[in-house]
Design a protein around this motif. Structure first.
Motif, PDB file in Angstrom:
ATOM      1  N   GLU A  90       0.831  -1.210   0.000  1.00 22.82           N
ATOM      2  CA  GLU A  90       0.000   0.000   0.000  1.00 22.82           C
ATOM      3  C   GLU A  90       0.865   1.259   0.000  1.00 22.82           C
ATOM      4  O   GLU A  90       0.585   2.214  -0.735  1.00 22.82           O
ATOM      5  CB  GLU A  90      -0.918   0.019   1.228  1.00 22.82           C
ATOM      6  N   ALA A  91       1.896   1.260   0.836  1.00 23.08           N
ATOM      7  CA  ALA A  91       2.793   2.418   0.897  1.00 23.08           C
ATOM      8  C   ALA A  91       3.479   2.624  -0.450  1.00 23.08           C
ATOM      9  O   ALA A  91       3.567   3.753  -0.946  1.00 23.08           O
ATOM     10  CB  ALA A  91       3.826   2.225   2.007  1.00 23.08           C
ATOM     11  N   GLU A  92       3.923   1.522  -1.058  1.00 24.99           N
ATOM     12  CA  GLU A  92       4.586   1.619  -2.356  1.00 24.99           C
ATOM     13  C   GLU A  92       3.634   2.148  -3.429  1.00 24.99           C
ATOM     14  O   GLU A  92       4.015   2.983  -4.250  1.00 24.99           O
ATOM     15  CB  GLU A  92       5.144   0.257  -2.750  1.00 24.99           C
ATOM     16  N   ASN A  93       2.390   1.697  -3.396  1.00 24.13           N
ATOM     17  CA  ASN A  93       1.397   2.218  -4.347  1.00 24.13           C
ATOM     18  C   ASN A  93       1.209   3.718  -4.159  1.00 24.13           C
ATOM     19  O   ASN A  93       1.152   4.473  -5.136  1.00 24.13           O
ATOM     20  CB  ASN A  93       0.055   1.497  -4.186  1.00 24.13           C
ATOM     21  N   ASP A  94       1.118   4.161  -2.901  1.00 26.30           N
ATOM     22  CA  ASP A  94       0.973   5.597  -2.630  1.00 26.30           C
ATOM     23  C   ASP A  94       2.185   6.380  -3.126  1.00 26.30           C
ATOM     24  O   ASP A  94       2.056   7.476  -3.663  1.00 26.30           O
ATOM     25  CB  ASP A  94       0.776   5.852  -1.130  1.00 26.30           C
ATOM     26  N   ASN A  97       2.073   6.474  -6.900  1.00 25.33           N
ATOM     27  CA  ASN A  97       0.930   7.277  -7.357  1.00 25.33           C
ATOM     28  C   ASN A  97       1.213   8.773  -7.283  1.00 25.33           C
ATOM     29  O   ASN A  97       0.432   9.575  -7.796  1.00 25.33           O
ATOM     30  CB  ASN A  97      -0.332   6.932  -6.569  1.00 25.33           C
ATOM     31  N   GLN A  98       2.322   9.149  -6.651  1.00 26.31           N
ATOM     32  CA  GLN A  98       2.722  10.559  -6.640  1.00 26.31           C
ATOM     33  C   GLN A  98       3.101  11.008  -8.048  1.00 26.31           C
ATOM     34  O   GLN A  98       3.109  12.193  -8.342  1.00 26.31           O
ATOM     35  CB  GLN A  98       3.920  10.772  -5.699  1.00 26.31           C
ATOM     36  N   ILE A 111       4.316   8.585   4.673  1.00 29.43           N
ATOM     37  CA  ILE A 111       3.371   7.618   4.108  1.00 29.43           C
ATOM     38  C   ILE A 111       3.402   6.327   4.910  1.00 29.43           C
ATOM     39  O   ILE A 111       2.359   5.777   5.282  1.00 29.43           O
ATOM     40  CB  ILE A 111       3.683   7.356   2.611  1.00 29.43           C
ATOM     41  N   ASP A 114       1.889   6.796   8.394  1.00 32.88           N
ATOM     42  CA  ASP A 114       0.437   6.879   8.310  1.00 32.88           C
ATOM     43  C   ASP A 114      -0.182   5.479   8.245  1.00 32.88           C
ATOM     44  O   ASP A 114      -1.187   5.201   8.898  1.00 32.88           O
ATOM     45  CB  ASP A 114       0.036   7.702   7.081  1.00 32.88           C
ATOM     46  N   LYS A 115       0.439   4.602   7.476  1.00 34.20           N
ATOM     47  CA  LYS A 115      -0.054   3.219   7.361  1.00 34.20           C
ATOM     48  C   LYS A 115       0.150   2.469   8.678  1.00 34.20           C
ATOM     49  O   LYS A 115      -0.720   1.715   9.107  1.00 34.20           O
ATOM     50  CB  LYS A 115       0.670   2.465   6.237  1.00 34.20           C
TER      51      LYS A 115
END
Length: 149
Positions: A90-94, A97-98, A111, A114-115
């Motif tokens: 999930e962190a890598e996707n976020d 996605n930047q 990021i 936050d997770k």
């Protein structure tokens, strides 16, 4: 594809299936020379991401660094390997996605924190204490108070 056992190039695919939520293909291969089987993964090549460190040095993004930090923060916590892997995914996707070629390490840290905050507060505080370089107990207490409020 070379066989990892005998280095011959005569291998064939005997099975293909999606992997990693359809973001990769897992292929089972068999060597025609020695008969041994092995697995390969095919993934879409992404644009290299450069991480800008606190000292303004730049280095290529490395998922393993995030995994290592999260693993350390989650040590001896009731968190499964799957939960850790999902969190890093999930962190890598976020991060990707930047849609930038360069990203500050501070943004990556935020990021991940936050997770972690949603997963386990103790792991979050552990990660934050290293990431934010807590200097004393008061800084530690301030972060804990933020969580409690």
């Amino acid at each position: 594809m070379k066989c990892p056992f005998c280095n011959q190039e005569n291998t064939r695919v005997i099975d293909s299936r999606p992997a990693d939520d359809n973001s990769a293909i897992r292929r089972r291969r068999q060597c025609d020379e020695c008969g041994k089987r092995f697995t390969t993964y095919e993934k879409v090549e992404t644009i290299p991401l450069i991480v800008i460190k606190k000292d303004n040095n730049r280095e290529q993004y490395d998922r393993k660094k995030i995994e290592a930090g999260v693993l350390r923060a989650c040590h001896k916590r009731p968190i499964s390997a799957k939960q850790i892997s999902d969190l890093v995914d999930e962190a890598e996707n976020d991060i990707f996605n930047q849609e930038v070629r360069e990203i500050d390490s501070s943004l990556i840290g935020e990021i991940v924190m936050d997770k972690l905050k949603d997963l386990d507060t103790v792991a979050y505080v552990r990660f934050a204490s290293v990431y934010r370089e807590f200097k004393d107990v008061n800084t530690f207490m301030d972060e804990i108070k933020k969580i409690l409020n």
